[in-house]
Design a protein around this motif. Structure first.
Motif, PDB file in Angstrom:
ATOM      1  N   GLY A  37       0.837  -1.211  -0.132  1.00  0.00           N
ATOM      2  CA  GLY A  37       0.069  -0.098   0.189  1.00  0.00           C
ATOM      3  C   GLY A  37       0.690   1.237  -0.034  1.00  0.00           C
ATOM      4  N   TRP A  38       1.859   1.304   1.020  1.00  0.00           N
ATOM      5  CA  TRP A  38       2.558   2.519   0.956  1.00  0.00           C
ATOM      6  C   TRP A  38       3.747   2.622  -0.376  1.00  0.00           C
ATOM      7  CZ3 TRP A  38       1.650   6.598   3.379  1.00  0.00           C
ATOM      8  CH2 TRP A  38       1.308   6.599   4.590  1.00  0.00           C
ATOM      9  N   SER A  39       3.974   1.443  -1.099  1.00  0.00           N
ATOM     10  CA  SER A  39       4.831   1.534  -2.207  1.00  0.00           C
ATOM     11  C   SER A  39       4.012   2.226  -3.473  1.00  0.00           C
ATOM     12  CB  SER A  39       5.329   0.171  -2.478  1.00  0.00           C
ATOM     13  OG  SER A  39       6.151  -0.699  -1.518  1.00  0.00           O
ATOM     14  N   VAL A  40       2.736   1.635  -3.287  1.00  0.00           N
ATOM     15  CA  VAL A  40       1.809   1.758  -4.374  1.00  0.00           C
ATOM     16  C   VAL A  40       1.489   3.570  -4.124  1.00  0.00           C
ATOM     17  CG1 VAL A  40      -0.475   1.867  -5.180  1.00  0.00           C
ATOM     18  CG2 VAL A  40       0.528  -0.137  -5.020  1.00  0.00           C
ATOM     19  N   ALA A  41       1.283   4.177  -3.128  1.00  0.00           N
ATOM     20  CA  ALA A  41       0.987   5.354  -2.706  1.00  0.00           C
ATOM     21  C   ALA A  41       2.402   6.235  -3.215  1.00  0.00           C
ATOM     22  CB  ALA A  41       0.811   5.626  -1.246  1.00  0.00           C
ATOM     23  N   GLY A  42       3.531   5.527  -2.824  1.00  0.00           N
ATOM     24  CA  GLY A  42       4.741   6.412  -2.971  1.00  0.00           C
ATOM     25  C   GLY A  42       4.810   6.449  -4.616  1.00  0.00           C
ATOM     26  N   LEU A  43       4.509   5.455  -5.274  1.00  0.00           N
ATOM     27  CA  LEU A  43       4.669   5.447  -6.857  1.00  0.00           C
ATOM     28  C   LEU A  43       3.626   6.345  -7.374  1.00  0.00           C
ATOM     29  CD1 LEU A  43       6.088   4.039  -9.230  1.00  0.00           C
ATOM     30  CD2 LEU A  43       3.961   2.455  -9.281  1.00  0.00           C
ATOM     31  N   PHE A  44       2.730   6.425  -6.810  1.00  0.00           N
ATOM     32  CA  PHE A  44       1.535   7.588  -7.466  1.00  0.00           C
ATOM     33  C   PHE A  44       2.112   8.845  -7.311  1.00  0.00           C
ATOM     34  CE2 PHE A  44      -2.030  10.180  -6.608  1.00  0.00           C
ATOM     35  CZ  PHE A  44      -2.621  10.255  -8.013  1.00  0.00           C
ATOM     36  N   ALA A  45       2.671   9.254  -5.868  1.00  0.00           N
ATOM     37  CA  ALA A  45       3.184  10.543  -5.764  1.00  0.00           C
ATOM     38  C   ALA A  45       4.417  10.844  -6.586  1.00  0.00           C
ATOM     39  CB  ALA A  45       3.495  10.846  -4.203  1.00  0.00           C
ATOM     40  N   HIS A  46       5.224   9.767  -6.970  1.00  0.00           N
ATOM     41  CA  HIS A  46       6.353   9.968  -7.704  1.00  0.00           C
ATOM     42  C   HIS A  46       6.078  10.247  -9.178  1.00  0.00           C
ATOM     43  CE1 HIS A  46      10.549   7.694  -8.072  1.00  0.00           C
ATOM     44  NE2 HIS A  46      10.497   8.890  -8.688  1.00  0.00           N
ATOM     45  N   THR A  47       5.060   9.628  -9.764  1.00  0.00           N
ATOM     46  CA  THR A  47       4.554   9.617 -10.906  1.00  0.00           C
ATOM     47  C   THR A  47       4.073  11.108 -11.308  1.00  0.00           C
ATOM     48  OG1 THR A  47       3.923   7.462 -11.144  1.00  0.00           O
ATOM     49  CG2 THR A  47       3.113   8.916 -12.614  1.00  0.00           C
ATOM     50  N   VAL A  48       3.308  11.526 -10.177  1.00  0.00           N
ATOM     51  CA  VAL A  48       2.603  12.789 -10.304  1.00  0.00           C
ATOM     52  C   VAL A  48       3.777  13.912 -10.351  1.00  0.00           C
ATOM     53  CG1 VAL A  48       1.372  14.669  -9.309  1.00  0.00           C
ATOM     54  CG2 VAL A  48       0.557  12.217  -9.322  1.00  0.00           C
ATOM     55  N   TYR A  49       4.892  13.673  -9.526  1.00  0.00           N
ATOM     56  CA  TYR A  49       6.030  14.752  -9.376  1.00  0.00           C
ATOM     57  C   TYR A  49       6.753  14.803 -10.817  1.00  0.00           C
ATOM     58  CZ  TYR A  49      10.415  16.888  -7.614  1.00  0.00           C
ATOM     59  OH  TYR A  49      11.484  17.715  -7.666  1.00  0.00           O
ATOM     60  N   LEU A  50       7.112  13.598 -11.337  1.00  0.00           N
ATOM     61  CA  LEU A  50       7.774  13.648 -12.633  1.00  0.00           C
ATOM     62  C   LEU A  50       6.991  14.487 -13.566  1.00  0.00           C
ATOM     63  CD1 LEU A  50       9.444   9.970 -12.584  1.00  0.00           C
ATOM     64  CD2 LEU A  50      10.524  12.132 -12.322  1.00  0.00           C
TER      65      LEU A  50
END
Length: 283
Positions: A37-50
Motif C-alpha cells: 500500500g505504501w509502495s503504491v502510494a509512493g509510486l503514485f506521488a512519484h509519478t505525479v511529481y515527475l
C-alpha cells in the motif's frame, strides 16, 4: 497535485521499507498489505511529481535534469519491485529493492535540477535532443540492469550465508535457490553491460555533436568517472564471458564490487559535480 514534493514519496517508500523488514521477521498478511500500500502510494506521488516536473521544463523526465534522471531510475525500480512482488509475493525483494530506491531518491535531492543549456537552444542545438534521449534512455536501462545485478548478488550472498550457518528460513524470508540466483545474476550482468555501453557511446557522440556548446567532454569529471566505472564493468563482463563455470560466490562478490563501484561513482560524482558546479551526467 502540483504541491507534491519529493518528501511525499520519500516518506511513503521509507514506511514501505520499514514494513518490509518487519515482514521478514513476523509473517503477517497485514504487513504485506501495508508494504504494498505504501509502495503504491509512493509510486503514485512519484509519478505525479515527475509529470509536473516534465510539464514545467517542457522536456521528458529523462532529459529534464540530473535530478529527474535519478528519479526516473527510482521510479523504474519501484515499478519493477511491485511487478515482481505481484508475480511472487514470497520473495522479500523489497528488503533489497526499496533501500535502493530510497538511496536514489535521497541522492536526487543533492543534484542539479537545471536542464542543459543546449536542449533549449537554437535549431542546431535542439537537433542533439535525439542523441540526448538515446543516451539517457540506454544509460537508464543499463544502470537498472546493473542495479538488478547488484541486488541479485546481494541476495545470493545472504542466502549463501544463511545456508552455511544452517539458518532455518522463516515464512517471511524465503529467498530463491543459490543456483537460480547465480543464473539470474549472470544474465543480468551479460545483458546490462552492452546496454550500458550503448548508452555511454551515445553520450560520447552527444558530446562530439555539441562541442563548443557544453565545453570539452574530456574535462567533465562525471564523464571521466563514469568512464572508469564502465571500464571496470567491461573487465568484469569479459572475465564472466570467458570463464568456464566460474564459482558462483566469486561471481556474486565481483558483481557487488563492480556494480557497486559503478553506481557509487556515477551517483557520487553527480552529487559532487552539482554542489561544485563542475558538470552534469548528460554532458
Amino acid at each position: 497535485m502540483e504541491r507534491v514534493t519529493v518528501v511525499c514519496f520519500l516518506a511513503s517508500y521509507a514506511l514501505a521499507t520499514v514494513f518490509e523488514f518487519a515482514r521478514s521477521r513476523w509473517s503477517h498478511n497485514w504487513l504485506r498489505v501495508l508494504t504494498l500500500g505504501w509502495s503504491v502510494a509512493g509510486l503514485f506521488a512519484h509519478t505525479v511529481y515527475l509529470l509536473n516536473r516534465s510539464g514545467q521544463a517542457d522536456l521528458p523526465p529523462l532529459m529534464a535534469s540530473s535530478h529527474d534522471w535519478l528519479l526516473v531510475l527510482a521510479w523504474l525500480g519501484t515499478v519493477s519491485y511491485l511487478f515482481l512482488t505481484v508475480l511472487d509475493g514470497t520473495i522479500p525483494l523489497g528488503m533489497f529493492a526499496l533501500p535502493t530506491v530510497l538511496g536514489l531518491v535521497v541522492a536526487s535531492r543533492f543534484v542539479s535540477k537545471a536542464p542543459l543549456d543546449f536542449v533549449k537552444g537554437d535549431a542546431a542545438q535542439v537537433a542533439a535532443r535525439g542523441w540526448l534521449m538515446l543516451h539517457t534512455s540506454m544509460l537508464a536501462i543499463g544502470i537498472m540492469g546493473v542495479l538488478g545485478s547488484l541486488i541479485l548478488a546481494l541476495m545470493y550472498l545472504v542466502q549463501h550465508r544463511r545456508l552455511k550457518h544452517r539458518q532455518t528460513a522463516t515464512e517471511g524470508m524465503q529467498l530463491p535457490s543459490l543456483a537460480r540466483l547465480a543464473r539470474l545474476n549472470w544474465w543480468a550482468v551479460v545483458v546490462s553491460v552492452p546496454l550500458l555501453t550503448f548508452g555511454m557511446a551515445a553520450g560520447v557522440l552527444l558530446g562530439l555533436s555539441t562541442k563548443g556548446v557544453t565545453g570539452p567532454i574530456v574535462s567533465d569529471p562525471v564523464v571521466i568517472g563514469s568512464g572508469v566505472g564502465w571500464l571496470v564493468m567491461i573487465c568484469f563482463f569479459g572475465w564472466l564471458i570467458r570463464s568456464n563455470r566460474p564459482v558462483a560466490k566469486q561471481v556474486a562478490l565481483l558483481t557487488v564490487w563492480a556494480c557497486g563501484f559503478l553506481v557509487v561513482t556515477i551517483v557520487g560524482l553527480q552529487v559532487i559535480a552539482s554542489s561544485s558546479g563542475l558538470g552534469s551526467l548528460h554532458s
